[in-house]
Write an enzyme that holds these catalytic residues in place. Structure first.
Site, PDB file in Angstrom:
ATOM      1  N   GLU A 116      64.350  13.902  39.962  1.00  0.00           N
ATOM      2  CA  GLU A 116      64.194  12.894  41.017  1.00  0.00           C
ATOM      3  C   GLU A 116      62.735  12.779  41.438  1.00  0.00           C
ATOM      4  O   GLU A 116      61.979  13.750  41.367  1.00  0.00           O
ATOM      5  CB  GLU A 116      65.047  13.292  42.232  1.00  0.00           C
ATOM      6  CG  GLU A 116      66.523  13.259  41.914  1.00  0.00           C
ATOM      7  CD  GLU A 116      67.444  13.626  43.074  1.00  0.00           C
ATOM      8  OE1 GLU A 116      68.618  13.252  43.014  1.00  0.00           O
ATOM      9  OE2 GLU A 116      67.003  14.292  44.032  1.00  0.00           O
ATOM     10  N   CYS A 133      56.074  11.337  45.423  1.00  0.00           N
ATOM     11  CA  CYS A 133      56.377  12.768  45.330  1.00  0.00           C
ATOM     12  C   CYS A 133      57.093  13.007  43.996  1.00  0.00           C
ATOM     13  O   CYS A 133      58.179  12.471  43.769  1.00  0.00           O
ATOM     14  CB  CYS A 133      57.265  13.115  46.523  1.00  0.00           C
ATOM     15  SG  CYS A 133      57.757  14.825  46.592  1.00  0.00           S
ATOM     16  N   CYS A 140      64.566  24.643  39.712  1.00  0.00           N
ATOM     17  CA  CYS A 140      63.434  25.516  40.069  1.00  0.00           C
ATOM     18  C   CYS A 140      63.886  26.959  39.922  1.00  0.00           C
ATOM     19  O   CYS A 140      65.052  27.280  40.152  1.00  0.00           O
ATOM     20  CB  CYS A 140      62.991  25.245  41.507  1.00  0.00           C
ATOM     21  SG  CYS A 140      61.521  26.191  41.990  1.00  0.00           S
ATOM     22  N   CYS A 144      63.942  29.762  46.665  1.00  0.00           N
ATOM     23  CA  CYS A 144      63.724  29.709  48.117  1.00  0.00           C
ATOM     24  C   CYS A 144      65.087  29.433  48.776  1.00  0.00           C
ATOM     25  O   CYS A 144      65.789  28.492  48.385  1.00  0.00           O
ATOM     26  CB  CYS A 144      62.720  28.610  48.484  1.00  0.00           C
ATOM     27  SG  CYS A 144      61.081  28.905  47.807  1.00  0.00           S
ATOM     28  N   CYS A 147      66.053  25.791  50.274  1.00  0.00           N
ATOM     29  CA  CYS A 147      65.702  24.568  49.526  1.00  0.00           C
ATOM     30  C   CYS A 147      66.858  24.117  48.639  1.00  0.00           C
ATOM     31  O   CYS A 147      67.470  24.928  47.934  1.00  0.00           O
ATOM     32  CB  CYS A 147      64.470  24.852  48.669  1.00  0.00           C
ATOM     33  SG  CYS A 147      63.991  23.466  47.631  1.00  0.00           S
ATOM     34  N   GLY A 187      60.767  21.603  41.583  1.00  0.00           N
ATOM     35  CA  GLY A 187      60.023  22.515  40.719  1.00  0.00           C
ATOM     36  C   GLY A 187      58.756  23.076  41.324  1.00  0.00           C
ATOM     37  O   GLY A 187      58.333  22.697  42.415  1.00  0.00           O
ATOM     38  N   GLU A 188      58.162  23.987  40.574  1.00  0.00           N
ATOM     39  CA  GLU A 188      56.969  24.716  41.020  1.00  0.00           C
ATOM     40  C   GLU A 188      55.815  24.386  40.055  1.00  0.00           C
ATOM     41  O   GLU A 188      55.795  24.867  38.915  1.00  0.00           O
ATOM     42  CB  GLU A 188      57.295  26.218  41.027  1.00  0.00           C
ATOM     43  CG  GLU A 188      56.105  27.140  41.168  1.00  0.00           C
ATOM     44  CD  GLU A 188      55.206  26.818  42.359  1.00  0.00           C
ATOM     45  OE1 GLU A 188      55.697  26.661  43.479  1.00  0.00           O
ATOM     46  OE2 GLU A 188      53.985  26.723  42.144  1.00  0.00           O
ATOM     47  N   SER A 219      51.420  21.441  45.238  1.00  0.00           N
ATOM     48  CA  SER A 219      51.985  22.308  46.275  1.00  0.00           C
ATOM     49  C   SER A 219      52.669  23.495  45.612  1.00  0.00           C
ATOM     50  O   SER A 219      53.474  23.336  44.701  1.00  0.00           O
ATOM     51  CB  SER A 219      52.994  21.510  47.097  1.00  0.00           C
ATOM     52  OG  SER A 219      53.639  22.341  48.031  1.00  0.00           O
ATOM     53  N   LEU A 243      53.691  28.247  53.074  1.00  0.00           N
ATOM     54  CA  LEU A 243      53.623  29.599  53.649  1.00  0.00           C
ATOM     55  C   LEU A 243      54.961  29.962  54.295  1.00  0.00           C
ATOM     56  O   LEU A 243      55.579  30.969  53.962  1.00  0.00           O
ATOM     57  CB  LEU A 243      52.466  29.674  54.647  1.00  0.00           C
ATOM     58  CG  LEU A 243      52.150  31.056  55.186  1.00  0.00           C
ATOM     59  CD1 LEU A 243      51.799  32.027  54.080  1.00  0.00           C
ATOM     60  CD2 LEU A 243      51.024  30.990  56.210  1.00  0.00           C
ATOM     61  N   ASN A 318      64.818  20.063  56.991  1.00  0.00           N
ATOM     62  CA  ASN A 318      65.785  19.018  56.625  1.00  0.00           C
ATOM     63  C   ASN A 318      67.039  19.720  56.125  1.00  0.00           C
ATOM     64  O   ASN A 318      66.994  20.384  55.091  1.00  0.00           O
ATOM     65  CB  ASN A 318      65.217  18.127  55.516  1.00  0.00           C
ATOM     66  CG  ASN A 318      63.999  17.371  55.988  1.00  0.00           C
ATOM     67  OD1 ASN A 318      64.028  16.729  57.025  1.00  0.00           O
ATOM     68  ND2 ASN A 318      62.911  17.484  55.252  1.00  0.00           N
ATOM     69  N   CYS A 361      61.781  16.244  52.134  1.00  0.00           N
ATOM     70  CA  CYS A 361      61.342  17.521  51.564  1.00  0.00           C
ATOM     71  C   CYS A 361      62.514  18.467  51.408  1.00  0.00           C
ATOM     72  O   CYS A 361      63.285  18.677  52.333  1.00  0.00           O
ATOM     73  CB  CYS A 361      60.381  18.215  52.519  1.00  0.00           C
ATOM     74  SG  CYS A 361      58.782  17.518  52.536  1.00  0.00           S
TER      75      CYS A 361
HETATM   76  N1  SAH Z   1      57.549  24.483  44.710  1.00  0.00           N
HETATM   77  C1  SAH Z   1      56.579  23.801  45.507  1.00  0.00           C
HETATM   78  C2  SAH Z   1      56.838  22.318  45.694  1.00  0.00           C
HETATM   79  C3  SAH Z   1      58.244  21.890  46.029  1.00  0.00           C
HETATM   80  S1  SAH Z   1      58.847  22.078  47.671  1.00  0.00           S
HETATM   81  C4  SAH Z   1      56.410  24.484  46.842  1.00  0.00           C
HETATM   82  O1  SAH Z   1      57.187  25.364  47.181  1.00  0.00           O
HETATM   83  O2  SAH Z   1      55.452  24.164  47.542  1.00  0.00           O
HETATM   84  C5  SAH Z   1      57.841  21.059  48.667  1.00  0.00           C
HETATM   85  C6  SAH Z   1      57.835  21.490  50.142  1.00  0.00           C
HETATM   86  O3  SAH Z   1      59.120  21.266  50.754  1.00  0.00           O
HETATM   87  C7  SAH Z   1      57.525  22.961  50.327  1.00  0.00           C
HETATM   88  O4  SAH Z   1      56.572  23.118  51.337  1.00  0.00           O
HETATM   89  C8  SAH Z   1      58.844  23.546  50.794  1.00  0.00           C
HETATM   90  O5  SAH Z   1      58.656  24.693  51.579  1.00  0.00           O
HETATM   91  C9  SAH Z   1      59.442  22.373  51.565  1.00  0.00           C
HETATM   92  N2  SAH Z   1      60.890  22.412  51.709  1.00  0.00           N
HETATM   93  C10 SAH Z   1      61.798  22.883  50.833  1.00  0.00           C
HETATM   94  N3  SAH Z   1      63.049  22.718  51.328  1.00  0.00           N
HETATM   95  C11 SAH Z   1      62.911  22.115  52.530  1.00  0.00           C
HETATM   96  C12 SAH Z   1      63.848  21.643  53.511  1.00  0.00           C
HETATM   97  N4  SAH Z   1      65.146  21.743  53.322  1.00  0.00           N
HETATM   98  N5  SAH Z   1      63.367  21.064  54.633  1.00  0.00           N
HETATM   99  C13 SAH Z   1      62.025  20.912  54.803  1.00  0.00           C
HETATM  100  N6  SAH Z   1      61.113  21.302  53.901  1.00  0.00           N
HETATM  101  C14 SAH Z   1      61.546  21.913  52.780  1.00  0.00           C
END
Ligand code: SAH
Length: 387
Positions: A116, A133, A140, A144, A147, A187-188, A219, A243, A318, A361
């Protein structure tokens, strides 16, 4: 959750060295020059081939790149190149537009992975900002716990061509170039750096979309060796670091990557990351009610960032169905922001765009077996690629 074998054990020291097979749209101009020379063609053909693959279509930027349409690249050369490195286009599967204009696209790769990307207009139209984006992996690997993408596990790395095509679809849909491209989809990016770097080079090339590196952002969840590798790339894109916690105890729980590279190791990498004059590293901080949003966290965060030219983006959580986290109140988010502002760090609360279309996000979780999104293909069908 499925996990690649290198995540357990010591082999994870080199996860970013993965090199996927190359498709024609993943090749840099230098590589195209070599291909053209191998075919015994004159060097100027490389520019023609690059423009054929990446230049604007006949209707200008954002118009169709129909690769079989008239082109000044001789058919024999096109066929020879495609035999060497085939095209592996992504197919548009569906699109949905949220009430705020944010548009989420679902694609299917040639081998059936669902990915997506999201096109996000600015909430202040007068700024004419349009952010794309992108996804750099299907799923991934890093798990996390807050996520949506992480719930999919790891599918595979995307090629540069598959990232470049997400840009072209976004341009086709918007009818213009995005002002910013962020690798914040699925993804990362620092776990797939070679293809991401190729995609950056192709985005930036004046014969292609010609995007400025200052408008491109990577990111990362905190792949420390990847940050060091990114530091060597010139011209450098912007760096954002997720972070999301101020203690290792909480970050270990939220982001298992912290057990490989903890906060001290991550911030040491940020400190040695070379920044151009006036540039800052963006620290993203997903605000989770009762988990990482206390006054103590707000006091610790500026202390951690001391000495790093930083900007903080607070992202109120979110919600993701099935995950045990909640978004804090607007007052809590404001109090958190104010505490950081007192430390003289630029800090913004990122208003969530597209959440009613699960396009905000952390809400990207295309599952190959899920029914398609409500389709809005009619608008794209005019381009001839959405058929
Ligand atoms: N893997 C990368 C990029 C993808 S996530 C990374 O971790 O930076 C992009 C951003 O969305 C990251 O800052 C992550 O912490 C945030 N994110 C992930 N899940 C989220 C959620 N449910 N609500 C708000 N932000 C979220």
């Amino acid at each position: 959750m499925r996990r690649p074998s290198w995540l357990s054990g010591r082999r994870c020291a080199d996860p970013w060295l993965y090199l996927p097979p190359l498709d024609l749209r993943s090749l840099t101009i230098e590589e195209l020059r070599e291909c053209v020379a191998r075919q015994g063609e004159p060097p100027f053909r490389a520019e023609q081939v690059f423009r054929w693959l990446h230049g604007p279509g006949p209707g200008g930027v954002g118009s169709v790149r129909a690769l079989d349409a008239v082109s000044n690249v001789p058919r024999s050369l096109r066929e020879a190149l495609l035999a060497e490195a085939p095209l592996q286009p992504i197919r548009l599967d569906g699109a949905v537009t949220a009430a705020d204009g944010t548009r989420k696209f679902r694609f299917r790769t040639h081998d059936g992975c669902a990915i997506e990307s999201v096109l996000i207009p600015d909430d202040k139209p007068e700024r004419a900002k349009l952010t794309l984006c992108l996804s750099c992996q299907a799923g991934c690997a890093w798990g996390c716990t807050f996520c949506a993408t992480a719930t999919l596990g790891f599918g595979r790395h995307l090629s540069a061509g598959e990232m470049v095509e997400q840009l072209y679809w976004g341009m086709e849909s918007a009818g213009c170039k995005p002002s910013n491209v962020v690798f914040m989809g699925m993804g990362e990016p620092l776990h797939n750096l070679d293809p991401v770097e190729r995609a950056l080079r192709i985005f930036e090339h004046p014969w292609g979309a010609g995007l400025s590196p200052r408008r491109l952002t990577i990111s990362t969840a905190g792949v420390v060796p990847g940050i060091d590798a990114l530091a060597k790339i010139q011209p450098a894109p912007n760096l954002a670091i997720s972070l999301n916690a101020t203690t290792d105890e909480v970050r270990d729980r939220l982001m298992p990557i912290n057990r490989h590279w903890n906060i001290a190791a991550l911030l040491a990498a940020a400190r040695r990351f070379p920044l151009a004059h006036h540039r800052r590293i963006t620290f993203e901080y997903v605000l989770l009610a009762g988990v990482n949003d206390s006054d103590m966290d707000a006091a610790r965060l500026p202390r951690l960032l001391r000495g790093i030219p930083s900007k903080v983006n607070i992202i109120p959580y979110n919600p993701v169905p099935g995950l045990p986290f909640e978004r804090p109140s607007a007052q809590r988010a404001l109090a958190f922001q104010n505490a950081i502002r007192l430390a003289d760090i630029p800090v913004y609360i990122r208003t969530s765009r597209g959440s009613d279309a699960a396009a905000a996000c952390g809400q990207l979780a295309a599952r190959a077996d899920e029914p398609l999104l409500p389709c809005e293909l009619a608008a794209l069908a005019k381009t001839g690629r959405a058929s």
